[in-house]
Enzyme design. Structure first.
Site, short mmCIF file in Angstrom:
data_model
loop_
_atom_site.label_atom_id
_atom_site.label_comp_id
_atom_site.label_asym_id
_atom_site.label_seq_id
_atom_site.Cartn_x
_atom_site.Cartn_y
_atom_site.Cartn_z
N TYR A 223 -33.84 -37.70 -26.70
CA TYR A 223 -32.49 -37.38 -26.24
C TYR A 223 -32.22 -38.01 -24.87
O TYR A 223 -31.06 -38.28 -24.54
CB TYR A 223 -32.30 -35.87 -26.12
N LYS B 263 -45.72 -35.33 -35.16
CA LYS B 263 -45.83 -36.40 -36.16
C LYS B 263 -46.95 -37.32 -35.68
O LYS B 263 -46.75 -38.52 -35.46
CB LYS B 263 -44.47 -37.13 -36.28
N ASP C 102 -42.83 -33.06 -41.14
CA ASP C 102 -42.30 -33.12 -42.51
C ASP C 102 -42.83 -31.96 -43.34
O ASP C 102 -42.08 -31.28 -44.06
CB ASP C 102 -42.58 -34.48 -43.17
N ASP D 123 -34.27 -29.69 -32.83
CA ASP D 123 -32.85 -29.72 -33.21
C ASP D 123 -32.73 -29.61 -34.73
O ASP D 123 -31.95 -28.81 -35.26
CB ASP D 123 -32.21 -31.02 -32.71
N ASP E 52 -31.79 -25.92 -37.30
CA ASP E 52 -30.69 -25.80 -38.28
C ASP E 52 -31.24 -25.36 -39.64
O ASP E 52 -30.61 -24.60 -40.37
CB ASP E 52 -29.93 -27.12 -38.44
C1 IPM Z 1 -27.85 -28.17 -30.64
C2 IPM Z 1 -26.78 -29.19 -30.87
C3 IPM Z 1 -26.79 -30.21 -29.72
C4 IPM Z 1 -28.15 -30.87 -29.72
C5 IPM Z 1 -25.65 -31.24 -29.76
C6 IPM Z 1 -24.29 -30.59 -29.82
C7 IPM Z 1 -25.75 -32.20 -28.62
O1 IPM Z 1 -26.94 -29.80 -32.10
O2 IPM Z 1 -27.81 -27.50 -29.59
O3 IPM Z 1 -28.71 -28.00 -31.51
O4 IPM Z 1 -28.37 -31.82 -30.47
O5 IPM Z 1 -28.98 -30.43 -28.94
MG MG Z 2 -28.46 -28.93 -33.29
#
Ligand code: IPM
Ligand code: MG
Length: 362
Positions: free
Chosen positions: A141, A191, A223, A247, A251
């Site tokens: 990042y 990884k 993975d 990240d 999710d």
């Molecule tokens: C998160 C989001 C952010 C990230 C974006 C909005 C920059 O996806 O906080 O998970 O990738 O960190």
């Molecule tokens: Mg995110």
């Protein structure tokens, strides 16, 4: 106690969920006799509109002055074609860096009342209770060199994944400390069969492990971890990983919780001289422009982030527990927004906020 909190509602549903989270914070402070000072700042698309910058200097100053920061969400479709360095998301990356919040805690719990909201089979998800610790100040990042250069077939995009020993060790320690307070299991995700950053990561995590002989450490490839999270989430307690892996996997964790709207997060840095931890608190979800401004969004991720703030930044464990208990109570009563597919009519964002406040007061 005196609590000085900066709110950064940001864009889209960030505004409405933050409003409910603030209501909950006010209710807790009233009930437990704390004095609350709130300031509000600009971050993301709304900041671009008003100041030309996603992270204005004024916001940086406010965040450094406050004891803790509560954020909504950033991002809007109108900026989709903008270059990364000008987008609302850049504001979020900048505030994480300025505050030095390097450990992002993303707890995932399969609440009993929500088992049917998860698209996964109940017996897979039931009992899942894990925390993802995502490194938040380094990795791909922020790594340089980065950019797009050249032209035609030779046009090239470049990003750099980089970690130092110190960056790995400090976030690994957060993972070990958390595991120590829970079921004493830490999974380090990497990884290392391909990436040098991961090879260093694994080596440093093994060294830090010597300080925590009571915690069982396993290494797992990212993975495989993505697969195990769905197949057998109960095997995990605390997971620690670099920024982008975190990240992505957090999710995925949202699927276990039934809705991404449920997930809170806490980003922690160093301890201030005053004794409070520098902390940035935000729901994991984004700005959801498709439902923004309709009072439909699930505020429980933002409200859970208030509980995390009370616990981590202020050490107010009883107050945090009161918020978490209220969240659980509204879930059990089926008082939820549409994303959680209630049997009856879904509640609005503000009705859910009010229901949580009622339960804290009673
Ligand atoms: C998160 C989001 C952010 C990230 C974006 C909005 C920059 O996806 O906080 O998970 O990738 O960190
Ligand atoms: Mg995110």
């Amino acid at each position: 106690m005196n609590l000085h909190v900066l709110t950064l509602p940001g864009d889209g549903i960030g505004v409405e969920v933050t409003r409910q989270a603030v209501r909950v914070l006010e209710t807790v402070c009233r009930k437990f006799h704390h004095s609350l000072r709130l300031t509000e700042g600009l971050l993301g698309g709304v900041a671009i509109h008003q100041t030309g910058e996603p992270f204005p200097e004024q916001t940086a100053r406010l965040a450094l002055e406050a004891d803790a920061t509560l954020m909504g969400a950033v991002g809007a479709p109108e900026f989709d074609d903008w270059p990364p360095e000008k987008r609302p998301e850049r504001g979020l990356l900048a505030i994480r860096k300025v505050l030095g919040v390097y450990a992002n805690l993303r707890p995932v719990r399969a609440y009993k009342a929500l088992l049917d909201s998860s698209p996964l089979k109940n017996d897979r998800v039931e009992g899942a209770d894990l925390i993802i610790v995502r490194e938040l100040n380094g990795g791909i990042y922020y790594g340089t060199p980065r950019g797009i250069s050249g032209s035609g077939d030779e046009e090239r995009g470049l990003n750099t994944m980089t970690y130092t020993r110190a960056e790995i060790a400090r976030v690994a320690r957060v993972g070990f400390h958390l595991a120590r307070q829970r079921r004493k299991k830490l999974a380090s995700v990497d990884k290392s069969n391909v990436l040098e950053t991961s090879q260093l990561w694994r080596r440093v995590v093994n060294e830090v492990a010597a300080e925590f002989p009571d915690v069982t450490l396993e290494h797992i490839l990212v993975d495989n971890c993505a697969m195990q999270l769905i197949l057998n989430p109960r095997r995990f307690d605390v997971l620690v990983m670099e920024n982008m892996f975190g990240d992505i996997l957090s999710d995925e964790g949202a699927v276990l919780a039934g809705s991404i709207g449920m997930l809170p997060s806490a980003s922690l840095g160093e301890k201030k001289p005053s004794g409070v931890w520098v902390g940035l608190y935000e729901p994991v979800h984004g700005s959801a422009p498709d439902i923004a401004g309709q009072d439909k969004a699930n505020p429980l991720g933002a409200i859970g982030s208030v509980a995390a703030m009370l616990e981590y930044s202020f050490g107010l464990t009883q107050e945090a527990a009161a918020v978490n208990a209220a969240i659980e109570a509204v879930l059990d009563a089926g008082l939820v927004t549409a994303d959680l597919k209630p049997k009856g009519t879904p509640l609005t964002c503000s009705q859910v906020g009010e229901a949580v406040c009622d339960r804290i007061q009673s």
